[in-house]
Design an enzyme around this catalytic site. Structure first.
Site, PDB file in Angstrom:
ATOM      1  N   ARG A 192     -56.921  35.031  41.191  1.00  0.00           N
ATOM      2  CA  ARG A 192     -56.333  33.688  41.240  1.00  0.00           C
ATOM      3  C   ARG A 192     -55.242  33.587  40.188  1.00  0.00           C
ATOM      4  O   ARG A 192     -55.488  33.862  39.019  1.00  0.00           O
ATOM      5  CB  ARG A 192     -57.400  32.627  40.905  1.00  0.00           C
ATOM      6  CG  ARG A 192     -58.417  32.426  41.946  1.00  0.00           C
ATOM      7  CD  ARG A 192     -59.160  31.128  41.757  1.00  0.00           C
ATOM      8  NE  ARG A 192     -59.561  30.824  40.390  1.00  0.00           N
ATOM      9  CZ  ARG A 192     -60.192  29.719  40.045  1.00  0.00           C
ATOM     10  NH1 ARG A 192     -60.468  28.798  40.960  1.00  0.00           N
ATOM     11  NH2 ARG A 192     -60.563  29.493  38.805  1.00  0.00           N
ATOM     12  N   THR A 248     -51.297  28.387  39.318  1.00  0.00           N
ATOM     13  CA  THR A 248     -51.308  27.713  40.627  1.00  0.00           C
ATOM     14  C   THR A 248     -52.693  27.708  41.265  1.00  0.00           C
ATOM     15  O   THR A 248     -52.927  26.973  42.224  1.00  0.00           O
ATOM     16  CB  THR A 248     -50.360  28.432  41.599  1.00  0.00           C
ATOM     17  OG1 THR A 248     -50.875  29.761  41.829  1.00  0.00           O
ATOM     18  CG2 THR A 248     -48.944  28.535  41.046  1.00  0.00           C
ATOM     19  N   ASP A 261     -66.699  32.564  34.269  1.00  0.00           N
ATOM     20  CA  ASP A 261     -65.880  33.518  35.023  1.00  0.00           C
ATOM     21  C   ASP A 261     -66.753  34.713  35.405  1.00  0.00           C
ATOM     22  O   ASP A 261     -67.136  35.522  34.556  1.00  0.00           O
ATOM     23  CB  ASP A 261     -64.688  33.968  34.164  1.00  0.00           C
ATOM     24  CG  ASP A 261     -63.711  34.804  34.966  1.00  0.00           C
ATOM     25  OD1 ASP A 261     -64.136  35.814  35.565  1.00  0.00           O
ATOM     26  OD2 ASP A 261     -62.523  34.437  35.025  1.00  0.00           O
ATOM     27  N   ASP A 276     -65.463  38.291  34.583  1.00  0.00           N
ATOM     28  CA  ASP A 276     -65.533  38.575  33.144  1.00  0.00           C
ATOM     29  C   ASP A 276     -66.963  38.858  32.721  1.00  0.00           C
ATOM     30  O   ASP A 276     -67.209  39.734  31.880  1.00  0.00           O
ATOM     31  CB  ASP A 276     -64.985  37.385  32.345  1.00  0.00           C
ATOM     32  CG  ASP A 276     -63.464  37.343  32.342  1.00  0.00           C
ATOM     33  OD1 ASP A 276     -62.837  38.322  32.789  1.00  0.00           O
ATOM     34  OD2 ASP A 276     -62.916  36.326  31.898  1.00  0.00           O
TER      35      ASP A 276
HETATM   36  C1  PRP Z   1     -62.980  34.563  41.014  1.00  0.00           C
HETATM   37  C2  PRP Z   1     -64.116  34.727  41.979  1.00  0.00           C
HETATM   38  C3  PRP Z   1     -63.460  34.445  43.301  1.00  0.00           C
HETATM   39  C4  PRP Z   1     -62.458  33.387  42.938  1.00  0.00           C
HETATM   40  C5  PRP Z   1     -62.988  32.062  43.376  1.00  0.00           C
HETATM   41  O1  PRP Z   1     -62.175  35.658  40.986  1.00  0.00           O
HETATM   42  O2  PRP Z   1     -64.725  35.983  41.897  1.00  0.00           O
HETATM   43  O3  PRP Z   1     -62.845  35.568  43.897  1.00  0.00           O
HETATM   44  O4  PRP Z   1     -62.316  33.403  41.521  1.00  0.00           O
HETATM   45  O5  PRP Z   1     -62.075  31.067  43.125  1.00  0.00           O
HETATM   46  P1  PRP Z   1     -61.367  30.238  44.287  1.00  0.00           P
HETATM   47  O6  PRP Z   1     -62.429  29.859  45.261  1.00  0.00           O
HETATM   48  O7  PRP Z   1     -60.794  29.052  43.573  1.00  0.00           O
HETATM   49  O8  PRP Z   1     -60.304  31.101  44.901  1.00  0.00           O
HETATM   50  P2  PRP Z   1     -60.907  35.770  40.013  1.00  0.00           P
HETATM   51  O9  PRP Z   1     -59.681  35.285  40.695  1.00  0.00           O
HETATM   52  O10 PRP Z   1     -61.250  35.141  38.691  1.00  0.00           O
HETATM   53  O11 PRP Z   1     -60.699  37.330  39.855  1.00  0.00           O
HETATM   54  P3  PRP Z   1     -61.672  38.416  39.191  1.00  0.00           P
HETATM   55  O12 PRP Z   1     -62.870  38.558  40.101  1.00  0.00           O
HETATM   56  O13 PRP Z   1     -60.828  39.624  39.161  1.00  0.00           O
HETATM   57  O14 PRP Z   1     -62.075  37.916  37.834  1.00  0.00           O
HETATM   58  N1  URA Z   2     -63.986  31.920  39.506  1.00  0.00           N
HETATM   59  C1  URA Z   2     -65.011  32.146  38.655  1.00  0.00           C
HETATM   60  O1  URA Z   2     -65.272  33.294  38.289  1.00  0.00           O
HETATM   61  N2  URA Z   2     -65.733  31.109  38.226  1.00  0.00           N
HETATM   62  C2  URA Z   2     -65.471  29.849  38.602  1.00  0.00           C
HETATM   63  O2  URA Z   2     -66.177  28.931  38.166  1.00  0.00           O
HETATM   64  C3  URA Z   2     -64.403  29.633  39.478  1.00  0.00           C
HETATM   65  C4  URA Z   2     -63.685  30.690  39.928  1.00  0.00           C
END
Ligand code: PRP
Ligand code: URA
Length: 208
Positions: free
Chosen positions: A103, A107, A199, A202
């Site tokens: 994400r 945005t 997160d 993370d």
């Molecule tokens: C997180 C999570 C989803 C997304 C959800 O990933 O694992 O893929 O956010 O958010 P949304 O419904 O608002 O799109 P992130 O983009 O943080 O990437 P990562 O898994 O690499 O940390």
């Molecule tokens: N992605 C995450 O990992 N946690 C949240 O709460 C939302 C998006």
């Protein structure tokens, strides 16, 4: 309209609490995320089609069953990787595809950076997995991506969902049933689920 199933099982809910706790260390977070994924797999697969075949026990012939469909598990990178082992433990015959999305922090729009799918995708039952369904942007984009690659029988499995995320998926992908462990109350201004678990990527990989 797709159906959203909340897997309200005591063992699943106990594990949700462990994952929510900010004091849970990364190694335990990974273990529990895979354990909960394995338990969720039972509900997600409960109506999978089976076919009979004959086999020999050490004593005599009998009839057994095996899964009829090809199964493809697709984690959304990164955090979805934390659920793959739990699913593979109970679905060792599955193949694994990958879709990489992050994400954009400003945005909140998903940006894709990687994908690789098995050739059987279009004739498989696909389980798209990601612990978090927040704004729904990532799941919506990943589902569109999978459909463009030929997938036509997809279930979405997440751990923590927001009402807004469920709505977005149901509006844009009414053919995709959703399974989650819990529906939380909403999102903060940065798109994080409340109360949520922070997160997920993370916490799986120790990059907080
Ligand atoms: C997180 C999570 C989803 C997304 C959800 O990933 O694992 O893929 O956010 O958010 P949304 O419904 O608002 O799109 P992130 O983009 O943080 O990437 P990562 O898994 O690499 O940390
Ligand atoms: N992605 C995450 O990992 N946690 C949240 O709460 C939302 C998006």
């Amino acid at each position: 309209m797709s159906h959203c199933t909340v897997i309200d099982h005591p063992l699943v809910q106990r594990d949700v609490a462990i994952l929510r706790d900010k004091n849970t260390p990364n190694h335990q977070f990974r273990t529990v995320l895979n354990r909960i994924a394995g338990m969720m797999a039972f509900e997600v697969t409960h109506n999978f089609a089976v076919e009979e075949f004959s086999l020999d026990t050490p004593l005599e012939k009998t009839i057994g069953v095996r899964l009829k469909d090809h199964i493809v598990i697709v984690p959304i990178l990164r955090a979805g990787l934390g659920m793959v082992e739990g699913f593979m433990n109970v679905l060792p015959e599955a193949k694994v595809g990958h879709v990489g999305l992050y994400r954009d922090e400003e945005t909140l729009e998903p940006v894709d950076y990687y994908s690789k799918f098995p050739r059987t995708l279009s004739k498989s039952l696909v389980l798209l997995i990601d612990p978090m369904l927040a704004t729904g942007g990532s799941a919506k984009a990943a589902l569109t991506f999978l459909k463009n690659k030929g997938a036509n029988n997809i279930r979405l499995v997440c751990l923590v969902a927001s009402p807004a995320g469920i709505k977005i998926v149901q509006k844009n992908h009414p053919d995709v049933d959703i399974f989650c462990a819990v529906v939380d109350r909403g999102l903060n201004n940065n798109g994080y689920i409340l109360p949520g678990l922070g997160d997920a990527g993370d916490r799986v990989f120790g990059t907080e």
